[in-house]
Design a protein around this motif. Sequence first.
Motif, PDB file in Angstrom:
ATOM      1  N   GLN A   1      -8.566  -0.488   9.369  1.00 41.28           N
ATOM      2  CA  GLN A   1      -9.764  -0.680   8.557  1.00 41.28           C
ATOM      3  C   GLN A   1      -9.419  -0.677   7.069  1.00 41.28           C
ATOM      4  O   GLN A   1      -9.952  -1.479   6.294  1.00 41.28           O
ATOM      5  CB  GLN A   1     -10.784   0.422   8.863  1.00 41.28           C
ATOM      6  N   HIS A   2      -8.506   0.203   6.662  1.00 35.44           N
ATOM      7  CA  HIS A   2      -8.075   0.209   5.263  1.00 35.44           C
ATOM      8  C   HIS A   2      -7.360  -1.082   4.904  1.00 35.44           C
ATOM      9  O   HIS A   2      -7.518  -1.600   3.788  1.00 35.44           O
ATOM     10  CB  HIS A   2      -7.149   1.410   5.004  1.00 35.44           C
TER      11      HIS A   2
ATOM     12  N   ILE B   1       0.855  -1.189   0.000  1.00 32.12           N
ATOM     13  CA  ILE B   1       0.000   0.000   0.000  1.00 32.12           C
ATOM     14  C   ILE B   1       0.887   1.233   0.000  1.00 32.12           C
ATOM     15  O   ILE B   1       1.776   1.375   0.850  1.00 32.12           O
ATOM     16  CB  ILE B   1      -0.935   0.010   1.226  1.00 32.12           C
TER      17      ILE B   1
ATOM     18  N   THR C   1     -10.001  -3.609   4.273  1.00 34.78           N
ATOM     19  CA  THR C   1     -10.709  -3.358   3.013  1.00 34.78           C
ATOM     20  C   THR C   1      -9.865  -3.769   1.820  1.00 34.78           C
ATOM     21  O   THR C   1     -10.346  -4.426   0.886  1.00 34.78           O
ATOM     22  CB  THR C   1     -11.078  -1.870   2.916  1.00 34.78           C
ATOM     23  N   VAL C   2      -8.592  -3.381   1.821  1.00 32.70           N
ATOM     24  CA  VAL C   2      -7.704  -3.750   0.716  1.00 32.70           C
ATOM     25  C   VAL C   2      -7.548  -5.266   0.631  1.00 32.70           C
ATOM     26  O   VAL C   2      -7.541  -5.845  -0.464  1.00 32.70           O
ATOM     27  CB  VAL C   2      -6.333  -3.062   0.896  1.00 32.70           C
TER      28      VAL C   2
ATOM     29  N   SER D   1      -6.147   8.774   1.522  1.00 31.34           N
ATOM     30  CA  SER D   1      -4.814   8.251   1.814  1.00 31.34           C
ATOM     31  C   SER D   1      -4.045   9.085   2.823  1.00 31.34           C
ATOM     32  O   SER D   1      -2.993   8.666   3.305  1.00 31.34           O
ATOM     33  CB  SER D   1      -3.996   8.174   0.526  1.00 31.34           C
TER      34      SER D   1
ATOM     35  N   LEU E   1     -10.521   5.409  -1.194  1.00 27.62           N
ATOM     36  CA  LEU E   1     -10.232   5.589   0.231  1.00 27.62           C
ATOM     37  C   LEU E   1      -9.250   6.726   0.422  1.00 27.62           C
ATOM     38  O   LEU E   1      -8.228   6.798  -0.270  1.00 27.62           O
ATOM     39  CB  LEU E   1      -9.643   4.292   0.816  1.00 27.62           C
TER      40      LEU E   1
ATOM     41  N   VAL F   1      -6.097   5.966  -1.654  1.00 28.63           N
ATOM     42  CA  VAL F   1      -5.230   4.831  -1.385  1.00 28.63           C
ATOM     43  C   VAL F   1      -4.973   4.064  -2.681  1.00 28.63           C
ATOM     44  O   VAL F   1      -5.907   3.719  -3.409  1.00 28.63           O
ATOM     45  CB  VAL F   1      -5.862   3.901  -0.339  1.00 28.63           C
TER      46      VAL F   1
ATOM     47  N   LEU G   1      -0.722   7.621   5.982  1.00 29.26           N
ATOM     48  CA  LEU G   1      -2.146   7.362   6.269  1.00 29.26           C
ATOM     49  C   LEU G   1      -2.353   7.145   7.760  1.00 29.26           C
ATOM     50  O   LEU G   1      -3.272   7.707   8.363  1.00 29.26           O
ATOM     51  CB  LEU G   1      -2.608   6.142   5.471  1.00 29.26           C
TER      52      LEU G   1
ATOM     53  N   GLU H   1       1.934  -3.455   5.873  1.00 30.27           N
ATOM     54  CA  GLU H   1       0.976  -3.075   4.830  1.00 30.27           C
ATOM     55  C   GLU H   1       1.245  -3.816   3.530  1.00 30.27           C
ATOM     56  O   GLU H   1       0.763  -3.421   2.465  1.00 30.27           O
ATOM     57  CB  GLU H   1       1.043  -1.569   4.594  1.00 30.27           C
TER      58      GLU H   1
ATOM     59  N   VAL I   1      -8.108   3.697  11.674  1.00 28.19           N
ATOM     60  CA  VAL I   1      -8.471   3.858  10.260  1.00 28.19           C
ATOM     61  C   VAL I   1      -7.520   3.056   9.386  1.00 28.19           C
ATOM     62  O   VAL I   1      -7.933   2.427   8.397  1.00 28.19           O
ATOM     63  CB  VAL I   1      -8.457   5.350   9.871  1.00 28.19           C
ATOM     64  N   GLY I   2      -6.238   3.067   9.739  1.00 27.08           N
ATOM     65  CA  GLY I   2      -5.270   2.284   8.974  1.00 27.08           C
ATOM     66  C   GLY I   2      -5.609   0.809   8.973  1.00 27.08           C
ATOM     67  O   GLY I   2      -5.530   0.138   7.930  1.00 27.08           O
TER      68      GLY I   2
END
Length: 495
Positions: A368-369, A351, A372-373, A426, A424, A433, A357, A394, A365-366
């Motif tokens: 959660q991203h 990422i 999601t990714v 970034s 998303l 992102v 981020l 990541e 939040v990181g």
Amino acid sequence: MRHGSRIITAALPVLFLAGHAGSLLLAGSAGTSASFAWLIAAPVLAGLACLYRGWKDGFEGWLPAGAAMLCWAGGMTSTMFATLFLDIVREDRLSMLLYVLYGVPLIFALASPADEKWQVRLVDAALATALGYLYYIHVGKLISQSRTPFETVDALQLMFDIENLFIAAFATIRFLVRTRQRAPFFRAMTVYAVVYMLCAGYINHYQSATAYGGWSDLLVDLPFMVLAWHAVGEPYRQGLGAAGGARAPRIVRAGGPLLIPATLLTVSVLLVSYDPIIAISGCVAASLGYGLRTMLVQLRNFEEQDELARLSHVDALTGIANRRRFDEVLAREWARRRESPEPLALLMVDIDHFKQLNDQFGHAVGDQHLRTVAAVLSGCARRDSDLVARYGGEEFAAILTGIDPQDAGMIAERMRASVEALGLPSGTGEGVVTISIGVACTQALDTEVAVFVSAADTALYDAKHSGRNRVARRSAVRLRAVDTPPVSTTGGRAA
């Protein structure tokens, strides 16, 4: 206030024993009748105390303990009627049966762990029921057969001694392997069972010829008062220390399932001289019950092992395969190439600007991203044999089997575009992102998996240093960037 309450609670058993002693002094000729009232009240109070504690802290253990106390009170009630109204000097058949059966719910509560599945506890309940039936047969045979009173008393005393010894041993063992939550019950039962065994042993062997209404009746009250005090008092609220299960010998925990079958076998042996068929049936029931119980426990262990094995291959944060699973699958697929030169592709995914981020939005939040990714990357996998895993931090990795370099590049591009399309934030200005991907495909002359992984890492390094948000693929000669636009067609700015 709490200190005063504990003093009052501790004083109640003492006052009960003092009241019983006072009635023996003052009742005169009515001492026997008065003593029976106290002897019945003692187990009733203990039973009610157990039920009260169960209502406060959960009925597991306390409910069968309360039922056992009330069963014992029923036996004493039968003894009172037989003594006062039927002129039977010794206990009648019903009272003897109730005295023996009182131990059955205690044995079940002590020998059947609460954390077992209901099928296992159902087998334990069936074995405890069979044990109660054998007790019933044993008492019936002893009382109905034409034996001398001394032979009958000796046989009954042996049966009571064995039962009381088993209950005390079970309680002690379970207290040694207790959990913090179950410690109050098992400590209460251990103290009660040991005191009851000592008092009952003394009365049965040294005061058996003494009529009710004497001072030895106070010994009958003692274990019930001890149990009542442990049930309603607060000797545990100040803390019990660490649970004993972690320090207890493994053989103690492993031998727990033998408790009820061992008792059933012992009673069956006692019945051999009275009814061989029933005795053999008891031995068979104990063996089959233990075998069935062991099978059910093994099935549960297999399920737990499978679940642990699955969890050991899953990344806790993203829910996809972890690094350990990735290493195992890559080693397996690489070994398979020795038998058949099936093409293999490895995608290393990172990422872009993930540290910024996290700094901008925080780790929640990181995370959660990341989830999601991970979900998007898994959704782009071509078939079930493909593996998408979290490689670390990541960074992700994907193993694609049976695929040529062109198709591997297409899948990598699909991953890149799908993540960018999420939009998303970034944390880098107005950017979204994005991901960079390095692709390596096996060559006919490849011999080392480390070189293969290094090629994918190098391709990823090339993609990031070529502007990020792109795919780079290793060719037969060198690493080159795939001609993909660095900026999303949706107008988003590369992060």
